[in-house]
Structures are given as C-alpha cells and as structure tokens.
Design a protein around this motif. Sequence first.
Motif, PDB file in Angstrom:
ATOM      1  N   TYR A 125      -7.751   0.342   0.176  1.00  0.00           N
ATOM      2  CA  TYR A 125      -8.180   1.453  -0.680  1.00  0.00           C
ATOM      3  C   TYR A 125      -7.206   2.611  -0.469  1.00  0.00           C
ATOM      4  CZ  TYR A 125     -12.513  -1.149  -1.113  1.00  0.00           C
ATOM      5  OH  TYR A 125     -13.432  -2.138  -1.369  1.00  0.00           O
ATOM      6  N   THR A 127     -15.031  -6.083   2.489  1.00  0.00           N
ATOM      7  CA  THR A 127     -15.632  -5.830   1.171  1.00  0.00           C
ATOM      8  C   THR A 127     -16.159  -7.129   0.561  1.00  0.00           C
ATOM      9  OG1 THR A 127     -13.998  -4.050   0.850  1.00  0.00           O
ATOM     10  CG2 THR A 127     -15.082  -4.884  -1.119  1.00  0.00           C
ATOM     11  N   LYS A 161     -17.405   0.881  -3.127  1.00  0.00           N
ATOM     12  CA  LYS A 161     -16.494   1.534  -2.177  1.00  0.00           C
ATOM     13  C   LYS A 161     -15.638   2.585  -2.892  1.00  0.00           C
ATOM     14  CE  LYS A 161     -17.323  -0.739   1.647  1.00  0.00           C
ATOM     15  NZ  LYS A 161     -17.865  -0.049   2.800  1.00  0.00           N
ATOM     16  N   VAL A 162     -15.190   2.239  -4.088  1.00  0.00           N
ATOM     17  CA  VAL A 162     -14.371   3.188  -4.859  1.00  0.00           C
ATOM     18  C   VAL A 162     -15.203   4.435  -5.183  1.00  0.00           C
ATOM     19  CG1 VAL A 162     -13.185   3.542  -7.074  1.00  0.00           C
ATOM     20  CG2 VAL A 162     -12.777   1.461  -5.761  1.00  0.00           C
ATOM     21  N   ALA A 197       0.845  -1.208   0.000  1.00  0.00           N
ATOM     22  CA  ALA A 197       0.000   0.000   0.000  1.00  0.00           C
ATOM     23  C   ALA A 197       0.878   1.254   0.000  1.00  0.00           C
ATOM     24  CB  ALA A 197      -0.922  -0.017   1.213  1.00  0.00           C
ATOM     25  N   VAL A 223     -10.030  -5.228   1.678  1.00  0.00           N
ATOM     26  CA  VAL A 223      -9.436  -4.601   0.496  1.00  0.00           C
ATOM     27  C   VAL A 223      -8.733  -3.334   0.962  1.00  0.00           C
ATOM     28  CG1 VAL A 223      -9.968  -3.473  -1.717  1.00  0.00           C
ATOM     29  CG2 VAL A 223     -11.169  -5.572  -1.069  1.00  0.00           C
ATOM     30  N   THR A 250      -6.577  -0.093  -5.527  1.00  0.00           N
ATOM     31  CA  THR A 250      -7.220  -1.012  -4.579  1.00  0.00           C
ATOM     32  C   THR A 250      -6.551  -2.372  -4.785  1.00  0.00           C
ATOM     33  OG1 THR A 250      -8.900  -1.883  -6.089  1.00  0.00           O
ATOM     34  CG2 THR A 250      -9.499   0.076  -4.852  1.00  0.00           C
ATOM     35  N   PRO A 258      -9.355   7.997  -6.493  1.00  0.00           N
ATOM     36  CA  PRO A 258      -8.951   6.617  -6.154  1.00  0.00           C
ATOM     37  C   PRO A 258      -7.660   6.249  -6.885  1.00  0.00           C
ATOM     38  CG  PRO A 258     -11.278   6.736  -6.762  1.00  0.00           C
ATOM     39  CD  PRO A 258     -10.655   8.047  -7.164  1.00  0.00           C
ATOM     40  N   THR A 268      -7.881  -0.184   5.075  1.00  0.00           N
ATOM     41  CA  THR A 268      -8.455  -1.476   4.700  1.00  0.00           C
ATOM     42  C   THR A 268      -9.900  -1.523   5.179  1.00  0.00           C
ATOM     43  OG1 THR A 268      -7.622  -2.575   6.697  1.00  0.00           O
ATOM     44  CG2 THR A 268      -6.290  -2.774   4.713  1.00  0.00           C
ATOM     45  N   ILE A 322     -16.350  -3.728  -4.224  1.00  0.00           N
ATOM     46  CA  ILE A 322     -15.215  -2.832  -4.521  1.00  0.00           C
ATOM     47  C   ILE A 322     -15.664  -1.604  -5.332  1.00  0.00           C
ATOM     48  CG2 ILE A 322     -12.947  -2.633  -5.645  1.00  0.00           C
ATOM     49  CD1 ILE A 322     -12.396  -5.542  -4.851  1.00  0.00           C
TER      50      ILE A 322
END
Length: 256
Positions: A251, A152, A179-180, A37, A249, A193, A190, A149, A176
Amino acid sequence: MSKEKQTIHEFDLNVIYEYFSNVERQGPGSQEITLKALSFIEGLTEKSKVADIGCGTGGQTMVLAQNIPCEIIGVELWSDFINQFNQNAQNKNLHDRMKGIVGNMENLPFQEEDLDLIWSEGAIYNIGFKRGLNEWRKFLKQGGYIAVTENTWFTEERPAEIQEFWQKAYSEIDTIPNKVAQMQKAGYLPIATFIVPESCWTNYYSIMQKTHASFLKKYNGNKTAEEFVGYQRYEAELYYKYKAYYGYVFYIGKKI
Ligand code: SAH
C-alpha cells in the motif's frame, strides 16, 4: 547478559530471533517488489529523510539505499538485528547515509514533519495497520509518502480454516478496498496497491524450511524451539493450501 540471568521469556525470544537472523529478509519480499513500490514515489533528493520501520537486518533497506540518494534510518526493536544491519551497511559501503537504530514503532524517535518517506515491509502488523498509519502520519512532511506491506484477504469470503487461523493470528486482516479506505481515512491519498507475488512467500518459506533442521538440532529438546518450528510449518502449509485467498499487498499513500 548471561543465559542464567535471562528469564525464560527472554531466552525464548532469543531463540526465535536467532532463527530469523540467519536469513536476509525476515518476511516475504524481494528486491523487485521494493523497487516496484519505490517507482510510485516522487521527489526524493539528497536532502530527503527516509525511515524504514521494523527494518530487521535491512534486506529491503539496502535496496532502498542503493536506489535513492537520501539519508535512511532503519528502526528495529531487536538489537542483534540492528548490529547486523549496520554491519551490512558498512559492507556495502552505504554507512555514510544509512544507520540502523534500536527503537520501538510505538514510540518513534522522530520530530513531527521530519520525514519524506516511511517504509515498512512485513512489520506494520506489530502495531496494527490502522494504528501505524494514524500514529506515524505526524512524522511525515506534507506530501510525504508511506509504503507498507500488509496481510490482506483477496476475496470477500474464504474457507473457515484459513479465516479462523488469521482471525486469531492477526484480526486486522481485511480486504484491499477496506485497507485502502483505512488509508484514506488516516489522511493519505492512496497512490497504489499491488499484490506481493507468490514467489516472495514461497522463497521465504523455503529458506525458512532449510533452517529448520539445523535449528532443531541446535535446540534439541527445547520446547519453545520445537513449538515455534511447528507453528512456522503449519503457517507455511496453510499458505500453500489457501494462497488464492490472502497474501501481502503493498500500500502506497501520500500525506495530504
Ligand atoms: N522489514 C524486514 C523485517 C520484517 S519482520 C523484512 O521485510 O525483512 C518484522 C520486524 O519487526 C522484526 O524484525 C521485528 O523484530 C520488528 N518489530 C516487531 N515489533 C517491533 C516494534 N514494536 N518496533 C520496532 N520493530 C519491531
């Protein structure tokens, strides 16, 4: 505070927190995924300021501190975790630029446009993904990053048993793309992910499982302890059965 003076509720929480303080991470994660990340985040220098929200005892915060030169503040509700966090930072000789403080993610102790990066692994669900993204945004500088995180769904549809379990445990669980879209609507670009690998969950649950026996022995006959372990075991069982349908996930977004 003496045990006699504690309310049942406080005692219950103590029992549960003690269970979690015996492990390096209080949620599914690993050094590898923290670094992955981090690889999407640019421009951090000695002058940058980073907050790790819901940092627990700081497993992931130490990894951040060992890999970026910034000032890092861990924020956590539970003071025992923060004591351990600061002890860990001292042991690793990182305490000159990292500090754990007791604080609430619903009311963070930062100035507006104070931070270059907000980190939060396995913790934003406590405030809710949408609310966290929206409320924390003001603390970031323009162009600052957020990396969290979040639990998801991997598929559009799933078996009723797991749907109902998570609907009840965390109703904000979503797919996903949804959420995005929430991230975009909250005012972030974004950036990336990726799915937190299964091994993070299986490690987490197997470490937890190892602590169950000694924990139950210590709190022999304590209903909270028994119910808590029962719930943990059930959650783990469901994970092994339905891991094709959900997971954490990461993000990563950039304030625009
Ligand atoms: N980030 C750590 C801990 C995850 S567990 C890791 O990945 O290992 C979630 C943490 O959030 C717990 O330590 C819990 O005490 C903390 N927490 C829960 N509600 C909070 C709140 N309102 N403000 C700050 N921390 C909170």
